[in-house]
Enzyme design. Structure first.
Site, short mmCIF file in Angstrom:
data_model
loop_
_atom_site.label_atom_id
_atom_site.label_comp_id
_atom_site.label_asym_id
_atom_site.label_seq_id
_atom_site.Cartn_x
_atom_site.Cartn_y
_atom_site.Cartn_z
N CYS A 161 0.83 -1.20 0.00
CA CYS A 161 0.00 0.00 0.00
C CYS A 161 0.87 1.26 0.00
O CYS A 161 0.50 2.27 -0.59
CB CYS A 161 -0.98 -0.01 1.17
SG CYS A 161 -0.18 -0.08 2.77
N THR A 162 2.05 1.19 0.66
CA THR A 162 2.97 2.33 0.63
C THR A 162 3.46 2.56 -0.80
O THR A 162 3.47 3.69 -1.29
CB THR A 162 4.17 2.07 1.55
OG1 THR A 162 3.70 1.88 2.87
CG2 THR A 162 5.14 3.24 1.53
#
Ligand SMILES: [Zn+2]
Lengths: 423, 530
Positions: free
Chosen positions: A206-207
């Site tokens: 997700c980063t």
């Protein structure tokens, strides 16, 4: 020019022979015998890896008087090897490391025979490993180390002393490294110490996808997400400068978009190839330490390392020698099962991700079974597809708390028995 | 990427192009092409030192080819210097090599300033007397010791190396070594206890009452810490938590503000509480450095390091500019945050660091002008690097061999440590002075044990140390080794020494001070400042 006949072992190996001919008061168990000198000349010793450590190890063994050395390596020579792998020259780039290294040492050191094996260690069977008195590992791959360690532990038969194959393992990173002696089934093994490794680097998806902050996040985005979008099924070749250039430009464009600084070609290469800094000096220290132990084990002229020496050269020069303890629930060298706690409402996929990252487990492509019934397998394809729905189910629907789960991985020659307590 | 960058890629990731440049200007002299000497050169030629020179009057013996990889069967009977030069030279086409089949004494007789051309002198297989003489010459920049007034002469690093059986030792001597790029593990300096105005404003810009859980879960931990620290100060007379209990209370306050277990940013804040409650101060080592006489008494010959350190002192003393703190490093760790807020925070620290560099630069310029040196003779890049690492600067002043031989820097000896081997090395030198050979070299090696142990006793007595510090069994072991060269030990010591020479030549990382001892029988080592 001096005739071969005038070379005498006594003069040539004067330093080593003093050790072997003379008694010691700090190690009174040692008894000098002529057979010991004969043994190091004739015993078979295997070197795994012909890279930075491997080149050093081959040189050291040849100059310790070992006469029958084998080396196994599947790699070919790259230009970036030349700053430390001193048995190779620019003209050797592209040739197999094992073959080139063996030929060099055979030519340089009179009377030694180095036999190359240009293949993967997994291509050889137990009969092959059974031939050696001692095995020295100079690898940068965790996977290969786990494989040889588990194989040698598995080969040991307590009733047959010939099946005990001492494994000496060396590793380096920049100015740091370690050397250790593993007596399979007796001392702590490689698997026992998996938790000493730093957590595998990797950033949450997700980063990478949503909130990149570091240049590394942009590079991972280019290589993990954007590559398959743009290139479909074509596999990335991290040795091809064109592919690296594409990744670099793609990462750089994303970094510009987010105002992130620091994406360079060199960093791109470092991240996607997981490059570990390496220099001749550290390799020399660790390899010499490994070979010093090999000579001591083969001749008993002094006590061998029991069983771990850490080295660090960033700040002064520091070594720490200690006995690493066996792990009670080591999946390789103990008979008891591993204990794991995990939330029952989390899915099998989340459990799988946890095990991939857990430092003492580090799986690549795990499969799961309970009571002989598969929960998920990576192959064959049909089975994988049939079991895939299980990945999104919570663990409590798949098995009960306290059940023993068999965890396998195609990259490992053993399975992990884990008693999983659902919390 | 050019060919050189490709070849050196794995080392450039350690010391960068500036380190590589420094390495390429090094000229290393090896006295005697012993196994350990050639191993050192191997590890220096591979990463690309500028030049090496081998001086050795000997010819190649059988024992040489049994212990030295850079002398082969075809070399038997030939000049050792020439053959080692040839086989080592093959390792890197970018390195220039030279050799002389001469004795170092006769070279120095013809040319007393011979050593001045080298950056490092490595001596192996030499007597203590020769070592002392060479070390003294290097200490004063390679000029003749009777003519000690070498204006502007740089110091030469002297390295003495010896292996005996399973034991090996190395000694470094140089009057002073200064390091800016010490490569500490973590240079982050977040100033949570004393935020500068821009940082406080940043922390206040976040809405801690937001309904948006994604936004809440991405408030950077630095802002969380600053916020809770600010509240703490308001109720504690402006003071930050100092006791263990207070720090735990702050942790609990932060934990109470968490909304879900997925708020990792709060976890990050909590795990940084202890470090952040350490008041930002100047480390004592740096305080000592800015008070060093070299800082006080600058002259036109002063090293850049000392001019910069003086500038640092003047900057820190000017509280209106520095608040009495070191320049900010400008580096922040990764943390859970939205891209925008992370980049903003990063630029807040960077901008402040740049302002600090500018202030330091002004001091540097005025110092340069007062010393009569050209403006800009210390580059902006150098000032920036200096400021970034200003909390980690390091100066090592070595003891000379002369001082050591007079009286080693030791009060007592732990018999279980590696140090007894040092005593035995020194005693072996005394033995050599008496007998013209090292202990245990002959067939009747055990006959030497008593004599060597008597030498040990004499030495210990002269140092005022108890006689039982070295066991006779260990003396016996050294006689067993019989001054023999074992390749593994040569290679290990060669690795350590080459690594130290790289650190000294690049002026990066921290070299040892001053003697490394390795006991291969027990696989243990230690460094002593003898
Ligand atoms: Zn184990």
């Amino acid at each position: 020019m001096v005739d071969t006949q005038t070379i005498t072992d006594h003069e040539r190996w004067a330093g080593v022979y003093k050790l072997l001919d003379r008694t010691s008061r700090i190690h009174p168990e040692f008894e000098p015998q002529e057979e010991i000198k004969e043994f190091i000349k004739t015993c078979k010793i295997l070197v795994i890896g012909a890279g930075g450590l491997g080149c050093e190890i081959l040189k050291n063994l040849a100059l310790s008087g070992f006469g029958d050395i084998h080396v196994i390596d599947m790699d070919t020579i790259d230009v970036s090897n030349l700053n430390r792998q001193f048995l190779f020259r620019r003209a050797d780039v592209g040739k197999p490391k094992a073959v080139t290294a063996a030929a060099f040492v055979n030519k340089r050191v009179q009377g030694v025979t180095v036999t190359p094996h240009y293949c993967k260690i997994q291509d050889k069977d137990e009969d092959f490993y059974q031939e050696f008195a001692l095995i020295i590992c100079g690898l940068d791959s965790i996977e290969a180390r786990r494989w040889i360690n588990a194989t040698l532990v598995g080969m040991r038969d307590e009733d047959n002393p010939d099946t005990l194959k001492p494994l000496i393992d060396g590793g380096t990173e920049g100015f740091k490294g370690q050397a250790r002696v593993i007596l399979p089934g007796i001392t702590s093994c490689y698997e026992c110490s998996m938790d000493m490794l730093s957590k595998p680097t990797g950033f949450p998806l997700c980063t990478i996808a949503n909130t990149p902050r570091l240049p590394e996040h942009c590079i991972e985005w280019a290589s993990v997400l954007e590559w398959s979008n743009k290139h479909g099924d074509r596999k990335m070749d991290t040795d091809d400068p064109k592919d690296i250039q594409w990744l670099y430009e793609t990462a750089l464009a994303r970094a510009k978009q987010y105002n992130i600084q620091g994406v360079t070609y060199s960093l791109t290469q470092g991240v996607v190839k997981n490059i570990i800094p390496a220099i001749a000096a550290t390799n020399a220290i660790v390899a010499a330490s490994c070979c010093n132990e090999a000579l001591k084990i083969a001749t008993t002229c002094a006590k061998n390392l029991d069983n771990y020496m850490m080295y660090s050269g960033n700040d002064s020069v520091y070594t720490y020698t200690f006995e690493h303890q066996r792990k009670d629930d080591c999946p390789v060298c103990s008979n008891s099962s591993t204990k794991l706690d995990f939330r029952g409402d989390k899915t099998l996929e989340e459990f799988m991700d946890y095990l991939k990252e857990k430092p003492d487990i580090q799986l690549k492509r795990p499969g799961f079974a309970v009571g002989g019934k598969p929960l998920y397998l990576q192959a064959p394809k049909q089975l994988e597809e049939a079991l895939r729905p299980n990945l999104v189910k919570p663990l409590k629907e798949l098995f009960s708390s306290g059940d023993e789960v068999t965890i396998t991985d195609s990259t490992l020659p053993f399975s992990l028995q884990a008693v999983v307590t659902l919390t | 990427m050019d060919a050189k960058t490709q070849k050196y890629d794995r080392q450039l990731r350690l010391w960068g192009s500036s380190g590589q440049e420094a390495l390429e200007s090094a000229h290393i002299l090896l006295i005697n092409a012993s196994a350990v000497g050639c191993e050192i050169l191997k590890n220096l030629i591979l990463p690309g030192i500028g030049q090496f020179t081998i001086v050795d009057p000997g010819t190649v013996s059988q024992n040489d080819i049994g212990s030295n990889f850079f002398l082969d069967f075809d070399s038997l009977g030939k000049q050792r210097a020439e053959r080692a030069y040839e086989l080592l030279g093959e390792l890197n086409e970018d390195v220039k090599g030279n050799w002389a089949a001469k004795d170092i004494h006769s070279i120095l007789k013809e040319d007393p300033g011979y050593l001045a051309q080298f950056s490092t002198v490595i001596a192996t297989d030499i007597t203590r007397e020769t070592a002392e003489k060479l070390a003294a010459l290097c200490w004063v920049g390679g000029q003749d010791a009777n003519n000690r007034n070498p204006a502007g002469k740089k110091n030469i690093t002297f390295v003495w190396v010896k292996t005996v059986g399973l034991f090996g030792a190395a000694r470094i001597a140089v009057p002073e070594h200064t390091i800016v790029e010490t490569h500490p593990d973590n240079v982050a300096d977040l100033r949570i206890d004393t935020p500068f105005p821009e940082l406080s404003a940043f922390a206040q810009s976040f809405d801690f009452d937001t309904e948006d859980s994604l936004e809440f879960g991405h408030i950077p931990y630095v802002a969380i810490l600053l916020n809770y620290m600010d509240k703490w100060k308001q109720t504690h007379n402006g003071k930050i938590p100092s006791t263990y209990a207070e720090k735990n209370e702050l942790k609990a306050n932060i934990r109470a503000g968490m909304r879900s277990v997925d708020d990792e940013n709060f976890d990050e804040a909590i795990s940084s509480v202890l470090r952040s409650c350490q008041p930002t101060t100047i480390p004592s080592e740096i305080k000592a450095l800015v008070n060093d006489p070299k800082c006080e008494h600058l002259n036109a010959e002063s090293e850049n390091f000392w001019i910069l350190t003086r500038a640092l002192r003047d900057y820190v003393n000017d509280h209106t500019k520095s608040d009495g703190l070191l320049p900010l490093s400008g580096t922040i760790p990764d943390m859970k945050a939205q891209t925008d807020s992370y980049v903003t925070l990063q630029s807040i620290y960077k901008t402040k660091a740049k302002q600090d560099v500018q202030e330091v630069s002004k001091v540097v310029e005025s110092l340069l002008s007062s010393l009569g040196l050209a403006a800009g003779s210390i580059s902006q890049q150098e000032i920036e690097t200096f400021c970034k690492f200003s909390a980690f600067l390091k100066v090592i002043r070595y003891r000379s061999l002369e001082e050591e031989y007079h009286q080693p820097n030791t009060k007592q000896i732990d018999p279980d440590s590696v140090f007894p081997y040092y005593v035995l090395l020194r005693a072996s030198d005394s033995f050599y002075d008496d007998h013209g050979r090292y202990p245990g070299e002959g067939e009747n090696w055990e006959d030497d044990v008593d004599q060597l142990h008597a030498n040990v006793g004499t030495l210990l007595q002269s140092w005022g140390i108890a006689n039982d510090a070295v066991s006779k069994d260990l003396t016996h072991e050294i006689c067993r080794y019989g001054n023999g060269a074992i390749h593994n030990i040569a290679s290990l010591i060669g690795g350590v020494v080459s690594q130290e020479i790289i650190k000294l030549s690049t002026r990066q990382y921290i070299p040892m001070n001053n003697t490394f001892l390795f006991d291969g029988a027990r696989s243990v080592s230690a460094v002593f400042a003898v």
